[in-house]
Design an enzyme around this catalytic site. Structure first.
Site, PDB file in Angstrom:
ATOM      1  N   ASN A  63       6.654  54.103 -32.271  1.00  0.00           N
ATOM      2  CA  ASN A  63       7.206  54.486 -31.080  1.00  0.00           C
ATOM      3  C   ASN A  63       8.737  54.506 -30.489  1.00  0.00           C
ATOM      4  O   ASN A  63       9.170  55.053 -30.110  1.00  0.00           O
ATOM      5  CB  ASN A  63       6.432  54.472 -29.670  1.00  0.00           C
ATOM      6  CG  ASN A  63       4.785  55.058 -29.743  1.00  0.00           C
ATOM      7  OD1 ASN A  63       4.784  56.243 -30.207  1.00  0.00           O
ATOM      8  ND2 ASN A  63       3.793  54.256 -29.695  1.00  0.00           N
TER       9      ASN A  63
ATOM     10  N   ASN B 268       2.566  44.262 -28.920  1.00  0.00           N
ATOM     11  CA  ASN B 268       2.726  43.173 -28.104  1.00  0.00           C
ATOM     12  C   ASN B 268       2.492  42.091 -29.069  1.00  0.00           C
ATOM     13  O   ASN B 268       3.178  40.873 -28.849  1.00  0.00           O
ATOM     14  CB  ASN B 268       1.571  43.131 -26.966  1.00  0.00           C
ATOM     15  CG  ASN B 268       2.245  43.940 -25.787  1.00  0.00           C
ATOM     16  OD1 ASN B 268       3.328  44.155 -25.628  1.00  0.00           O
ATOM     17  ND2 ASN B 268       1.237  44.423 -25.130  1.00  0.00           N
ATOM     18  N   GLY B 269       1.472  42.069 -29.872  1.00  0.00           N
ATOM     19  CA  GLY B 269       1.356  41.225 -31.098  1.00  0.00           C
ATOM     20  C   GLY B 269       1.893  41.641 -32.357  1.00  0.00           C
ATOM     21  O   GLY B 269       1.697  42.869 -32.488  1.00  0.00           O
TER      22      GLY B 269
ATOM     23  N   GLY C  81       2.272  49.664 -31.587  1.00  0.00           N
ATOM     24  CA  GLY C  81       3.161  50.465 -30.376  1.00  0.00           C
ATOM     25  C   GLY C  81       4.447  50.537 -30.519  1.00  0.00           C
ATOM     26  O   GLY C  81       5.156  51.469 -30.439  1.00  0.00           O
TER      27      GLY C  81
ATOM     28  N   GLY D 230       6.215  49.898 -33.757  1.00  0.00           N
ATOM     29  CA  GLY D 230       6.563  50.493 -35.010  1.00  0.00           C
ATOM     30  C   GLY D 230       6.200  51.923 -35.151  1.00  0.00           C
ATOM     31  O   GLY D 230       7.211  52.599 -35.690  1.00  0.00           O
TER      32      GLY D 230
ATOM     33  N   ASP E 203     -11.052  40.781 -37.131  1.00  0.00           N
ATOM     34  CA  ASP E 203      -9.609  40.932 -37.491  1.00  0.00           C
ATOM     35  C   ASP E 203      -9.102  40.046 -38.693  1.00  0.00           C
ATOM     36  O   ASP E 203      -8.179  40.366 -39.664  1.00  0.00           O
ATOM     37  CB  ASP E 203      -8.782  40.665 -36.362  1.00  0.00           C
ATOM     38  CG  ASP E 203      -8.160  41.840 -35.775  1.00  0.00           C
ATOM     39  OD1 ASP E 203      -8.142  43.187 -36.638  1.00  0.00           O
ATOM     40  OD2 ASP E 203      -7.643  41.767 -34.815  1.00  0.00           O
TER      41      ASP E 203
ATOM     42  N   ARG F 258     -14.772  44.544 -32.002  1.00  0.00           N
ATOM     43  CA  ARG F 258     -13.421  44.054 -32.680  1.00  0.00           C
ATOM     44  C   ARG F 258     -13.326  42.533 -32.440  1.00  0.00           C
ATOM     45  O   ARG F 258     -13.616  42.157 -31.040  1.00  0.00           O
ATOM     46  CB  ARG F 258     -12.231  44.602 -32.242  1.00  0.00           C
ATOM     47  CG  ARG F 258     -10.840  43.628 -32.628  1.00  0.00           C
ATOM     48  CD  ARG F 258      -9.659  44.285 -32.119  1.00  0.00           C
ATOM     49  NE  ARG F 258      -8.497  43.509 -32.471  1.00  0.00           N
ATOM     50  CZ  ARG F 258      -7.703  42.900 -31.615  1.00  0.00           C
ATOM     51  NH1 ARG F 258      -7.667  43.346 -30.180  1.00  0.00           N
ATOM     52  NH2 ARG F 258      -6.751  42.094 -32.075  1.00  0.00           N
TER      53      ARG F 258
ATOM     54  N   MET G  35       9.178  46.331 -24.854  1.00  0.00           N
ATOM     55  CA  MET G  35      10.418  46.662 -25.565  1.00  0.00           C
ATOM     56  C   MET G  35      10.962  47.898 -24.616  1.00  0.00           C
ATOM     57  O   MET G  35      12.241  47.885 -24.756  1.00  0.00           O
ATOM     58  CB  MET G  35       9.981  47.414 -26.916  1.00  0.00           C
ATOM     59  CG  MET G  35      11.193  47.892 -27.763  1.00  0.00           C
ATOM     60  SD  MET G  35      12.448  46.636 -27.916  1.00  0.00           S
ATOM     61  CE  MET G  35      11.590  45.810 -29.445  1.00  0.00           C
TER      62      MET G  35
END
Length: 342
Positions: A303, A181-182, A299, A301, A124, A67, A255
């Site tokens: 959870n 996180n992003g 993460g 979105g 990306d 990536r 969060m």
């Protein structure tokens, strides 16, 4: 394991604080065989020692996929890595100083550990390469734009994975909100790919994030340069590492920590994040001329149910909008590209 050798792909997903790896068998769809996460360190030999320990008993991969956060102005499609690609990636480090040098070092370490194994760069930014000029052009003089200063967009591998998973369910007008996180929000047409996205030249803009400001008045940065004596390095720390939910809450950008804290500042940070997401989704709906589906991934979105509920409430005015929660499968997407291009 017999007969798998030619189908095995090692996917490496290098972030700012960790490296995710996965050994995939790729025939038509990628199938994860072994995977894990390693804390980031400059000791890349230790990376591959740990990976080889985890992969003990499996054949050497037939390809390695990386990536790459930013392809820069010269790389807008996934590709096999050679000397020319490495030169372009080195030049692109100016656009992504946090991620670029680490990616280059990881590629070199992989070449040393797996000599002769094809390596593939998975960008990306590639998913957004076809954005129309009205979306990709920043409102600055041509002299700067000619040097590659434009909107690139990020989280493209995540977006690709959502489109792949939707398959026949892909709607005419899709909004993807990758919230971790992003965080970024992207507008996707069924027949046209990405047509707009919230992040710009770098992964710092758009949605308010864990530690990044997201969109912010550029005049504020000029004010801080002028009145507070901050230099470019201090501003970079402020924008990318000390702001967002962490800066507002004074506690954390996580969060889960903010939900548990239940303080006034933590609550404000959460509400600002949720509002920022809704505003960016609304902007993408405007770019699409309406929307049929919103996918929440990443993460947060995937959870954080309370965030999902807040977004649903904030977008209740949008007629006929289906909202789904789907997993981001960046690593599987890397494996697919590496298998195809090796």
């Amino acid at each position: 394991m017999v007969g798998l050798e030619g189908n095995l792909v090692l996917a490496l997903n290098s972030g700012s604080s960790s490296l995710k790896y996965g050994l995939y068998s790729v025939v038509e769809e990628p199938h994860l065989l072994v995977g894990g996460t390693i804390e980031t360190t400059d000791d890349h030999a230790r990376f591959f020692d740990a990976i080889e320990t985890a992969l003990r008993g499996w054949p050497t991969p037939a390809a390695i996929g990386h990536r790459i956060v930013h392809g820069g102005p010269h790389r807008d499609a996934h590709c096999r890595i050679d000397d020319a690609v490495m030169a372009d990636l080195k030049a692109a480090c100016a656009f992504a100083p946090l991620h670029g040098p680490a990616s280059l070092a990881l590629i070199r370490a992989a070449e040393a550990r797996y000599p002769g194994v094809p390596q593939v760069a998975c960008f990306d930014t590639a998913f957004h390469a076809g954005m129309p000029d009205v979306a990709r052009t920043l409102p600055i003089p041509h002299a700067y734009r000619a040097g590659g200063v434009r909107r690139y967009g990020f989280h493209g591998l995540s977006c690709e994975s959502i489109v792949r998973q939707l398959g026949e369910d892909m709607p005419p007008r899709l909004v993807i909100a990758h919230l971790g996180n992003g965080a970024s929000v992207t507008a996707v047409l069924r027949d046209g790919g990405s047509i707009d996205t919230s992040m710009g030249l770098t992964p710092s803009g758009g949605v308010m994030m864990a530690t990044r400001t997201g969109d912010i008045d550029p005049g504020m940065l000029l004010y801080l340069l002028r009145e507070s004596g901050l230099d470019a390095a201090a501003l970079a720390t402020l924008v990318d590492h000390a702001s967002g939910m962490a800066g507002v809450s004074g506690l954390s950008g996580d969060m889960r920590v903010l939900r548990a804290a239940a303080t006034a500042h933590a609550d404000l940070a959460i509400r600002m994040f949720e509002r920022s997401v809704c505003k960016q989704v609304a902007a993408m709906i405007a770019s699409l001329g309406g929307a049929d589906m919103l996918v929440l991934t990443g993460g947060i979105g995937e959870n954080d149910a309370a965030t999902g509920q807040a977004i649903r409430a904030g977008l209740a005015w949008v007629p006929g909008l289906e909202i789904r929660i789907m997993p981001s499968q960046e690593d599987a997407q890397i494996a697919l590209h590496a298998a195809a291009l090796a």
